[in-house]
Design a protein around this motif. Structure first.
Motif, PDB file in Angstrom:
ATOM      1  N   VAL A 113      48.365  30.065  57.416  1.00  0.00           N
ATOM      2  CA  VAL A 113      48.312  29.756  58.848  1.00  0.00           C
ATOM      3  C   VAL A 113      48.508  28.260  59.022  1.00  0.00           C
ATOM      4  O   VAL A 113      47.961  27.464  58.258  1.00  0.00           O
ATOM      5  CB  VAL A 113      46.958  30.196  59.453  1.00  0.00           C
ATOM      6  N   TYR A 147      49.497  29.503  64.148  1.00  0.00           N
ATOM      7  CA  TYR A 147      50.400  30.646  63.962  1.00  0.00           C
ATOM      8  C   TYR A 147      50.490  30.913  62.472  1.00  0.00           C
ATOM      9  O   TYR A 147      50.208  30.044  61.641  1.00  0.00           O
ATOM     10  CB  TYR A 147      51.787  30.351  64.567  1.00  0.00           C
ATOM     11  N   HIS A 148      50.886  32.129  62.136  1.00  0.00           N
ATOM     12  CA  HIS A 148      51.073  32.469  60.734  1.00  0.00           C
ATOM     13  C   HIS A 148      52.419  31.962  60.229  1.00  0.00           C
ATOM     14  O   HIS A 148      53.439  32.114  60.908  1.00  0.00           O
ATOM     15  CB  HIS A 148      50.985  33.982  60.524  1.00  0.00           C
ATOM     16  N   GLY A 149      52.415  31.388  59.030  1.00  0.00           N
ATOM     17  CA  GLY A 149      53.637  30.950  58.372  1.00  0.00           C
ATOM     18  C   GLY A 149      53.942  31.851  57.185  1.00  0.00           C
ATOM     19  O   GLY A 149      53.258  32.853  56.955  1.00  0.00           O
ATOM     20  N   ARG A 150      54.982  31.505  56.429  1.00  0.00           N
ATOM     21  CA  ARG A 150      55.430  32.362  55.326  1.00  0.00           C
ATOM     22  C   ARG A 150      54.715  31.959  54.036  1.00  0.00           C
ATOM     23  O   ARG A 150      54.959  30.873  53.476  1.00  0.00           O
ATOM     24  CB  ARG A 150      56.940  32.248  55.152  1.00  0.00           C
ATOM     25  N   ALA A 151      53.839  32.830  53.547  1.00  0.00           N
ATOM     26  CA  ALA A 151      53.067  32.549  52.336  1.00  0.00           C
ATOM     27  C   ALA A 151      53.966  32.483  51.101  1.00  0.00           C
ATOM     28  O   ALA A 151      53.722  31.700  50.181  1.00  0.00           O
ATOM     29  CB  ALA A 151      51.989  33.619  52.150  1.00  0.00           C
TER      30      ALA A 151
ATOM     31  N   ASP B 111      54.391  39.121  52.492  1.00  0.00           N
ATOM     32  CA  ASP B 111      54.453  38.556  53.849  1.00  0.00           C
ATOM     33  C   ASP B 111      54.744  39.663  54.852  1.00  0.00           C
ATOM     34  O   ASP B 111      55.460  40.627  54.548  1.00  0.00           O
ATOM     35  CB  ASP B 111      55.535  37.462  53.934  1.00  0.00           C
ATOM     36  N   HIS B 148      55.864  35.528  61.917  1.00  0.00           N
ATOM     37  CA  HIS B 148      55.007  36.033  60.843  1.00  0.00           C
ATOM     38  C   HIS B 148      53.678  36.516  61.409  1.00  0.00           C
ATOM     39  O   HIS B 148      53.072  35.851  62.252  1.00  0.00           O
ATOM     40  CB  HIS B 148      54.759  34.942  59.801  1.00  0.00           C
ATOM     41  N   GLY B 149      53.226  37.661  60.923  1.00  0.00           N
ATOM     42  CA  GLY B 149      51.913  38.187  61.283  1.00  0.00           C
ATOM     43  C   GLY B 149      50.964  38.092  60.105  1.00  0.00           C
ATOM     44  O   GLY B 149      51.297  37.520  59.055  1.00  0.00           O
ATOM     45  N   ARG B 150      49.763  38.642  60.259  1.00  0.00           N
ATOM     46  CA  ARG B 150      48.732  38.520  59.228  1.00  0.00           C
ATOM     47  C   ARG B 150      48.831  39.681  58.240  1.00  0.00           C
ATOM     48  O   ARG B 150      48.534  40.830  58.571  1.00  0.00           O
ATOM     49  CB  ARG B 150      47.351  38.476  59.875  1.00  0.00           C
ATOM     50  N   LEU B 235      53.200  28.369  70.384  1.00  0.00           N
ATOM     51  CA  LEU B 235      53.495  28.724  68.991  1.00  0.00           C
ATOM     52  C   LEU B 235      53.476  30.219  68.695  1.00  0.00           C
ATOM     53  O   LEU B 235      53.540  30.624  67.540  1.00  0.00           O
ATOM     54  CB  LEU B 235      52.578  27.955  68.026  1.00  0.00           C
ATOM     55  N   GLY B 236      53.380  31.056  69.737  1.00  0.00           N
ATOM     56  CA  GLY B 236      53.523  32.492  69.534  1.00  0.00           C
ATOM     57  C   GLY B 236      52.203  33.222  69.388  1.00  0.00           C
ATOM     58  O   GLY B 236      51.121  32.629  69.423  1.00  0.00           O
ATOM     59  N   PRO B 237      52.272  34.550  69.215  1.00  0.00           N
ATOM     60  CA  PRO B 237      51.069  35.382  69.119  1.00  0.00           C
ATOM     61  C   PRO B 237      50.280  35.061  67.847  1.00  0.00           C
ATOM     62  O   PRO B 237      50.867  34.804  66.805  1.00  0.00           O
ATOM     63  CB  PRO B 237      51.625  36.817  69.035  1.00  0.00           C
ATOM     64  N   PHE B 238      48.963  35.086  67.947  1.00  0.00           N
ATOM     65  CA  PHE B 238      48.122  34.773  66.783  1.00  0.00           C
ATOM     66  C   PHE B 238      46.935  35.750  66.793  1.00  0.00           C
ATOM     67  O   PHE B 238      47.045  36.873  66.290  1.00  0.00           O
ATOM     68  CB  PHE B 238      47.707  33.302  66.859  1.00  0.00           C
ATOM     69  N   ARG B 324      59.794  38.775  48.533  1.00  0.00           N
ATOM     70  CA  ARG B 324      58.972  39.239  47.426  1.00  0.00           C
ATOM     71  C   ARG B 324      58.761  40.749  47.545  1.00  0.00           C
ATOM     72  O   ARG B 324      58.743  41.287  48.665  1.00  0.00           O
ATOM     73  CB  ARG B 324      57.600  38.559  47.440  1.00  0.00           C
TER      74      ARG B 324
END
Lengths: 399, 399
Positions: A113, A147-151, B111, B148-150, B235-238, B324
């Motif tokens: 995040v 916001y979530h980023g790319r892990a 991801d 990106h989501g969780r 920054l979008g949905p979180f 991945r």
């Protein structure tokens, strides 16, 4: 007298015995990746020194999952090994010269995040990206926006960064075009690594920060401003960020940062109760430095951040989202109030209108192929010492 | 004559031998989680049937990482085992009654990305969230918008969903307040599971979709509209999304969907070259159904999606972002052109202004505690058969 190690620590080293950050390395003579601790210009092989299999792994995750009490025990034991002269004969064979080892990504990233918690940065970006609106969006002082980023594209310092390609549309163009980013930028940030997880459907309070967060590192959140500007409405940054995020190889344990804790700036209006910190302040007095091809271009002060990492953690979980070992969150670009404290090139060059002058005559608004960026930081350590984070470095390759 | 299994498959079953989706289950008599294949009302234990250790694991990831050729071989072998009567004595002991096993999350999510690729949905949401602007943002027809989501809160069908709490600010309020979401919603989506990864700094073309994507499942992207509306700019949905995302337990392999491929809608303006599909069309004719407490409330047609999953994959990697094993991406809410084809409650009730009538006299604009949502889908299978995805179900618990 200040506690000292029998391992020689040069003056100005980021890694006195008051620091003892954790990383993952491949030994000089080959062999499997394992956990180490930095001390001066050496790396202590923890699997060898402590005889514990949890350190004979290519990431910190298994150790981090053991929890805060165990983190404290291990740190105390390492201090003992490195400061009591009598331990030297036994411990010395487990030391590697830092110059001889290869440092790897220190942890497996679960979710990543990225926050946006510098008021100065958010206001600067707002002025440039949304010139017809208020610089800060109405929600900004009520919650730490993130916001979530790319892990999967979090990489360790030293990994080359290939210039990303994508769509961009200058305001005057009718349609987007495709090609390598022409506004490739950096974001100097600080990252927080979650050690112990939490249950789905529960939240983690501000006061529980140190129960869950294992340590701190430096982050360069590479950003393609032209790609980002075209894509980010309405769902936020995606390809403008997801090509690479670089982290420093050493994770400084929270326990080493007790003397760096400072009160955060006053928050007005007062945040909702779940975001109030008071006695639980986790402002951190980290002095950051950003270098472009070796030339110092900025000194962002982390203590100026509006929202603390404890508030960010509380916000991230207040909806019941669970934490996992290896979750990683970054502060957002650290920019101070002064022009020379800005943590991104788009701010330092004010959108390209005021290019940075480089020694030798060149200028930069955004990154050119071959450019190298280094971000480092120091902080007050125990007993009046200064500890450091090492650096996160990356060089741009052509797309 | 249509290929048939010696395992009885009831008429209307989602799982004839033309389907053979993969999942992970705990056997009825206890024992470790392992990979299985659905056939009629049974689950075939693949580790037992094939004697391959890669299936004796609690996720599909190791198998998925083996690549497309191996996926094809295994599928062919399973078809043989389940259709040649002579194999019955040997295979039958590896069958479990589906009613007796517990289905788990079928893959470890690396991801998670959520797209926004239904034109009808995006236009409906645009009209409600941004009434003073054009329904579609200027970028919408040029790129598949995503974020990106969780990954850590992707859960398997049947997992209860605790109503999230968070900040929300009605337009007329001066400041935000905190509490359980009052506008808890669903999003009926289709998800794509990446089997084989790619290198950082390279991109995956539209034509390489089937080399990387292993299979397809159903997704309910639970959404707290009040939390989302307050937080999502810029920054979008979180937190409005990150509390839970439910997926169906069976992953339908791409090979089972060859007969479901259809041409996507015409795209105008023509997309940039990296997004052109032509002969590589991966529109999919999935007929979805959404039920609220057992009552059919919508029939979203997946074939109406503007951007295909092959285009989404190409876009997601065009900046050099690596893939991945276990990467997962969802289509975005599937809404067709007709009111009864909308894939979210906010669309079906038009922001709460036109509540859905339920049989027995109740109405719904958003979810109430105890409500149960089920999303299912069917598709054309080989030889004129119909195959299905089973369902993704979730019930709301109070916050």
């Amino acid at each position: 007298m200040t506690l000292q190690s029998w391992v020689p620590v040069p003056a100005g080293s980021h890694f006195p015995v008051q620091n003892l950050p954790y990383g993952v390395f491949e030994p000089s003579g080959g062999g499997a990746a394992r956990v180490g601790v930095a001390i001066g210009e050496h790396v202590l092989d923890l699997a060898a020194a402590l005889g514990d299999e949890v350190f004979a792994r290519p990431s910190l995750n298994a150790f981090m999952a053991q929890g805060r009490e165990r983190w404290h025990e291990v740190r105390a034991r390492v201090v003992e090994l490195l400061t009591v002269e009598a331990n030297r004969p036994e411990v010395e064979p487990a030391l590697h010269r830092a110059a001889d080892v290869r440092l790897l990504l220190p942890f497996e990233v679960a979710d990543y995040v990225d926050f946006y918690s510098s008021e100065h940065h958010a206001a600067n970006i707002g002025r440039m990206f949304r010139p017809d609106s208020e610089p800060l969006t109405p929600n900004w002082k009520h919650l730490p926006i993130g916001y979530h980023g790319r892990a999967g594209t979090v990489v360790v310092s030293g990994t080359p960064v290939v210039r990303p390609s994508g769509q961009r549309k200058p305001p005057q163009a009718d349609a987007p075009s495709f090609g390598p980013s022409q506004r490739l930028d950096i974001e100097a940030e600080v990252g927080f690594v979650v050690g112990t997880g939490s249950e789905l459907g529960t939240s983690v309070g501000v006061a529980d920060f140190a129960e869950h967060v294992f340590g701190v590192c430096l982050v360069n959140d590479w950003s393609a401003r032209d790609i980002q500007a075209w894509e980010y409405v309405p769902l936020g940054p995606f390809l403008g960020k997801s090509f690479a995020t670089s982290v420093s190889p050493w994770v400084v344990p929270l326990e080493a940062l007790e003397d760096a804790r400072v009160a955060p700036p006053e928050r007005a209006p007062e945040p909702l109760p779940y975001l109030r910190d008071g006695e639980q302040d986790w402002g951190l007095d980290l002095a950051m430095e950003v270098r472009l091809n070796g030339h110092l271009v900025s000194r962002p002060p982390f203590a100026s951040m509006y929202w603390t990492p404890a508030q960010q953690l509380a916000h991230m979980t207040v909806n019941g989202a669970s934490l996992r070992t290896g979750d990683f969150y970054a502060s957002g670009t650290v920019s101070g109030p002064e022009p020379e404290q800005r943590g991104s090139l788009i701010e330092l060059s004010w959108g390209g209108r005021e290019p940075i002058e480089l020694p030798g005559g060149g200028t930069r608004s955004f990154l050119e192929d071959g450019d190298e960026i280094s971000i480092s930081a120091t902080a007050p350590g125990a007993e009046g010492t200064t500890i450091g984070f090492g650096e996160v470095v990356g060089r741009i390759l052509p797309g």
